[in-house]
Design a protein around this motif. Structure first.
Motif, PDB file in Angstrom:
ATOM      1  N   VAL A  85       7.544 -12.024  -5.624  1.00 24.58           N
ATOM      2  CA  VAL A  85       6.731 -11.508  -6.820  1.00 24.58           C
ATOM      3  C   VAL A  85       5.433 -12.183  -7.378  1.00 24.58           C
ATOM      4  O   VAL A  85       5.315 -13.141  -6.713  1.00 24.58           O
ATOM      5  CB  VAL A  85       7.527 -12.171  -8.218  1.00 24.58           C
ATOM      6  N   VAL A  86       4.622 -11.500  -7.697  1.00 23.04           N
ATOM      7  CA  VAL A  86       3.330 -11.835  -8.213  1.00 23.04           C
ATOM      8  C   VAL A  86       3.021 -11.509  -9.581  1.00 23.04           C
ATOM      9  O   VAL A  86       3.365 -10.154 -10.098  1.00 23.04           O
ATOM     10  CB  VAL A  86       2.095 -11.535  -7.147  1.00 23.04           C
ATOM     11  N   ASP A  87       2.379 -12.141 -10.594  1.00 22.89           N
ATOM     12  CA  ASP A  87       2.142 -11.861 -11.871  1.00 22.89           C
ATOM     13  C   ASP A  87       0.685 -11.802 -12.127  1.00 22.89           C
ATOM     14  O   ASP A  87      -0.106 -11.645 -11.185  1.00 22.89           O
ATOM     15  CB  ASP A  87       2.941 -12.995 -12.730  1.00 22.89           C
ATOM     16  N   THR A  88       0.284 -11.524 -13.254  1.00 20.29           N
ATOM     17  CA  THR A  88      -0.897 -11.218 -13.927  1.00 20.29           C
ATOM     18  C   THR A  88      -2.090 -12.320 -13.580  1.00 20.29           C
ATOM     19  O   THR A  88      -3.219 -12.093 -13.686  1.00 20.29           O
ATOM     20  CB  THR A  88      -0.808 -10.689 -15.290  1.00 20.29           C
ATOM     21  N   ARG A  89      -1.477 -13.647 -13.497  1.00 23.71           N
ATOM     22  CA  ARG A  89      -2.582 -14.581 -13.128  1.00 23.71           C
ATOM     23  C   ARG A  89      -2.634 -14.933 -11.744  1.00 23.71           C
ATOM     24  O   ARG A  89      -3.077 -16.166 -11.260  1.00 23.71           O
ATOM     25  CB  ARG A  89      -1.739 -15.879 -14.222  1.00 23.71           C
ATOM     26  N   GLY A  90      -1.930 -14.234 -10.852  1.00 25.01           N
ATOM     27  CA  GLY A  90      -2.057 -14.330  -9.552  1.00 25.01           C
ATOM     28  C   GLY A  90      -0.960 -15.329  -8.900  1.00 25.01           C
ATOM     29  O   GLY A  90      -1.046 -15.748  -7.921  1.00 25.01           O
ATOM     30  N   ARG A  91       0.024 -15.781  -9.989  1.00 20.36           N
ATOM     31  CA  ARG A  91       0.839 -16.670  -9.277  1.00 20.36           C
ATOM     32  C   ARG A  91       2.147 -16.071  -8.479  1.00 20.36           C
ATOM     33  O   ARG A  91       2.504 -14.915  -9.026  1.00 20.36           O
ATOM     34  CB  ARG A  91       1.714 -17.516 -10.696  1.00 20.36           C
ATOM     35  N   ALA A  92       2.421 -16.821  -7.516  1.00 23.73           N
ATOM     36  CA  ALA A  92       3.407 -15.981  -6.614  1.00 23.73           C
ATOM     37  C   ALA A  92       4.803 -16.632  -6.617  1.00 23.73           C
ATOM     38  O   ALA A  92       4.640 -18.000  -6.657  1.00 23.73           O
ATOM     39  CB  ALA A  92       2.851 -15.888  -5.393  1.00 23.73           C
ATOM     40  N   ALA A  93       5.626 -16.161  -6.421  1.00 21.59           N
ATOM     41  CA  ALA A  93       7.294 -16.844  -6.253  1.00 21.59           C
ATOM     42  C   ALA A  93       7.917 -16.046  -5.544  1.00 21.59           C
ATOM     43  O   ALA A  93       7.820 -14.698  -5.206  1.00 21.59           O
ATOM     44  CB  ALA A  93       7.727 -16.817  -7.742  1.00 21.59           C
ATOM     45  N   VAL A  94       8.808 -16.638  -4.737  1.00 20.62           N
ATOM     46  CA  VAL A  94       9.590 -15.935  -3.832  1.00 20.62           C
ATOM     47  C   VAL A  94      11.128 -16.765  -3.584  1.00 20.62           C
ATOM     48  O   VAL A  94      11.363 -17.748  -3.904  1.00 20.62           O
ATOM     49  CB  VAL A  94       8.797 -16.485  -2.279  1.00 20.62           C
ATOM     50  N   HIS A  95      12.103 -15.776  -3.528  1.00 18.63           N
ATOM     51  CA  HIS A  95      13.309 -16.223  -3.161  1.00 18.63           C
ATOM     52  C   HIS A  95      13.878 -15.674  -2.104  1.00 18.63           C
ATOM     53  O   HIS A  95      13.774 -14.408  -1.975  1.00 18.63           O
ATOM     54  CB  HIS A  95      14.334 -15.676  -4.627  1.00 18.63           C
ATOM     55  N   SER A  96      14.432 -16.646  -1.038  1.00 18.63           N
ATOM     56  CA  SER A  96      15.017 -16.173   0.084  1.00 18.63           C
ATOM     57  C   SER A  96      16.578 -16.596   0.091  1.00 18.63           C
ATOM     58  O   SER A  96      16.663 -17.935   0.096  1.00 18.63           O
ATOM     59  CB  SER A  96      14.337 -16.462   1.223  1.00 18.63           C
ATOM     60  N   GLY A  97      17.504 -16.108  -0.033  1.00 16.29           N
ATOM     61  CA  GLY A  97      18.894 -16.345  -0.097  1.00 16.29           C
ATOM     62  C   GLY A  97      19.359 -17.022   1.376  1.00 16.29           C
ATOM     63  O   GLY A  97      18.772 -16.339   2.491  1.00 16.29           O
ATOM     64  N   ALA A  98      20.122 -17.877   1.368  1.00 14.86           N
ATOM     65  CA  ALA A  98      20.543 -18.559   2.486  1.00 14.86           C
ATOM     66  C   ALA A  98      21.236 -17.530   3.410  1.00 14.86           C
ATOM     67  O   ALA A  98      21.503 -17.653   4.661  1.00 14.86           O
ATOM     68  CB  ALA A  98      21.637 -19.580   2.152  1.00 14.86           C
ATOM     69  N   ASN A  99      21.848 -16.460   3.089  1.00 15.21           N
ATOM     70  CA  ASN A  99      22.464 -15.221   3.942  1.00 15.21           C
ATOM     71  C   ASN A  99      21.755 -14.238   4.182  1.00 15.21           C
ATOM     72  O   ASN A  99      22.206 -13.184   4.524  1.00 15.21           O
ATOM     73  CB  ASN A  99      23.747 -14.668   2.938  1.00 15.21           C
ATOM     74  N   ALA A 100      20.283 -14.458   4.084  1.00 13.33           N
ATOM     75  CA  ALA A 100      19.231 -13.379   4.547  1.00 13.33           C
ATOM     76  C   ALA A 100      19.544 -12.991   6.049  1.00 13.33           C
ATOM     77  O   ALA A 100      19.911 -14.068   6.716  1.00 13.33           O
ATOM     78  CB  ALA A 100      17.721 -13.927   4.306  1.00 13.33           C
ATOM     79  N   LEU A 101      19.425 -11.905   6.354  1.00 16.06           N
ATOM     80  CA  LEU A 101      19.802 -11.658   7.756  1.00 16.06           C
ATOM     81  C   LEU A 101      18.711 -12.082   8.967  1.00 16.06           C
ATOM     82  O   LEU A 101      17.571 -12.115   8.709  1.00 16.06           O
ATOM     83  CB  LEU A 101      19.725  -9.923   7.834  1.00 16.06           C
ATOM     84  N   GLY A 102      19.411 -12.533   9.802  1.00 17.34           N
ATOM     85  CA  GLY A 102      18.669 -12.739  11.160  1.00 17.34           C
ATOM     86  C   GLY A 102      17.919 -14.047  10.840  1.00 17.34           C
ATOM     87  O   GLY A 102      17.832 -14.862  10.061  1.00 17.34           O
ATOM     88  N   VAL A 103      16.541 -13.862  11.554  1.00 14.14           N
ATOM     89  CA  VAL A 103      15.285 -14.767  11.397  1.00 14.14           C
ATOM     90  C   VAL A 103      14.641 -14.408  10.272  1.00 14.14           C
ATOM     91  O   VAL A 103      14.173 -13.247  10.062  1.00 14.14           O
ATOM     92  CB  VAL A 103      14.514 -14.917  12.497  1.00 14.14           C
ATOM     93  N   TRP A 104      14.579 -15.251   9.179  1.00 11.73           N
ATOM     94  CA  TRP A 104      13.845 -14.692   8.095  1.00 11.73           C
ATOM     95  C   TRP A 104      12.929 -15.918   7.716  1.00 11.73           C
ATOM     96  O   TRP A 104      13.168 -17.253   7.969  1.00 11.73           O
ATOM     97  CB  TRP A 104      14.812 -14.433   6.802  1.00 11.73           C
ATOM     98  N   SER A 105      12.000 -15.506   6.780  1.00 13.70           N
ATOM     99  CA  SER A 105      10.992 -16.418   6.179  1.00 13.70           C
ATOM    100  C   SER A 105      10.277 -15.971   5.243  1.00 13.70           C
ATOM    101  O   SER A 105      10.164 -14.702   4.927  1.00 13.70           O
ATOM    102  CB  SER A 105      10.181 -17.285   7.221  1.00 13.70           C
ATOM    103  N   ASP A 106       9.344 -16.747   4.457  1.00 13.41           N
ATOM    104  CA  ASP A 106       8.571 -16.293   3.613  1.00 13.41           C
ATOM    105  C   ASP A 106       7.369 -17.108   3.433  1.00 13.41           C
ATOM    106  O   ASP A 106       7.310 -18.534   4.085  1.00 13.41           O
ATOM    107  CB  ASP A 106       9.196 -16.057   2.258  1.00 13.41           C
ATOM    108  N   ALA A 107       6.118 -16.806   2.847  1.00 12.48           N
ATOM    109  CA  ALA A 107       5.099 -17.550   2.637  1.00 12.48           C
ATOM    110  C   ALA A 107       4.037 -16.922   1.425  1.00 12.48           C
ATOM    111  O   ALA A 107       4.307 -15.810   1.165  1.00 12.48           O
ATOM    112  CB  ALA A 107       4.211 -17.207   3.835  1.00 12.48           C
TER     113      ALA A 107
END
Length: 224
Positions: A85-107
């Motif tokens: 997610v990104v909002d009107t002030r440019g703030r970003a947020a991420v949720h990656s659940g523990a059961n996401a498939l295979g090799v997963w990551s976010d930035a």
């Protein structure tokens, strides 16, 4: 089976989402954006209700982080989901659940968040963020650059077959909503070709909607 980017253009306030996957028609399920509100990617064992819910929460005044926190607290199956997610002030947020498939990551960084699952390399999202921040020009070009950077960093473990990009700006509908729903070739390069074709006409489609008397010629047979 997916890697994606959500981003905001600090100069124009436009929002965009770009996504690619080994599954067909990925953008139909995963890409959400609303003018003057934000952008969301909902992926990994996808729940298509999460994108609109996050946008509704931000329309009520929630930040990106608050919207993600609300989804964590109320939506089912969040252990299987990724939400960017990104909002009107440019703030970003991420949720990656523990059961996401295979090799997963976010930035994430200011104005951008990237994530993926079943990745060939956990560094794919970070490479995409780096590319977006280093790029200049229209938001569409920057999204394409980030997707190419994701591919160069390894992309998905298997071949990808679909890609899409959605951009919203000052009008209440997407100014660009481009999709490659299935191809045996590279869908990211197919998306880039579509963007190159569409970009010169994009503003004219807005003019046709708002001021049809000022609209440029359609340039097709039968148009006087």
């Amino acid at each position: 089976m997916t890697f994606s980017i959500v981003a905001r253009c600090a100069a124009s306030g436009a929002f965009g989402v770009a996504v690619a996957s080994s599954s067909p028609a990925v953008a139909a399920r995963c890409a959400y954006a609303r003018s003057r509100i934000g952008a969301v990617a909902s992926q990994n064992v996808t729940d298509p209700t999460l994108g609109p819910r996050a946008l509704d929460l931000m329309a009520l005044g929630c930040s990106a982080e608050q919207a993600v926190a609300a989804l964590r607290g109320t939506a089912s199956g969040m252990a299987y989901r990724q939400v960017l997610v990104v909002d009107t002030r440019g703030r970003a947020a991420v949720h990656s659940g523990a059961n996401a498939l295979g090799v997963w990551s976010d930035a994430q960084d200011e104005n951008v968040a990237c994530g993926g699952n079943l990745l060939a390399d956990a560094g794919v999202p970070a490479a995409m963020v780096k590319s977006f921040l280093a790029s200049v020009g229209h938001l569409g070009e920057r999204l394409i650059a980030a997707m190419r950077a994701g591919l160069e960093a390894g992309g998905e473990t298997g071949p990808i077959h679909s890609a899409g990009m959605k951009i919203v700006d000052k009008v209440p509908w997407p100014v660009a909503d481009l999709r490659v729903d299935w191809t045996e070739d590279c869908p990211v390069e197919g998306l880039a070709t579509l963007w190159d074709l569409y970009r010169p006409q994009m503003d004219a489609y807005v003019t046709r909607a708002l001021r049809p008397d000022e609209a440029p010629s359609y340039g097709v047979p039968g148009d006087l």
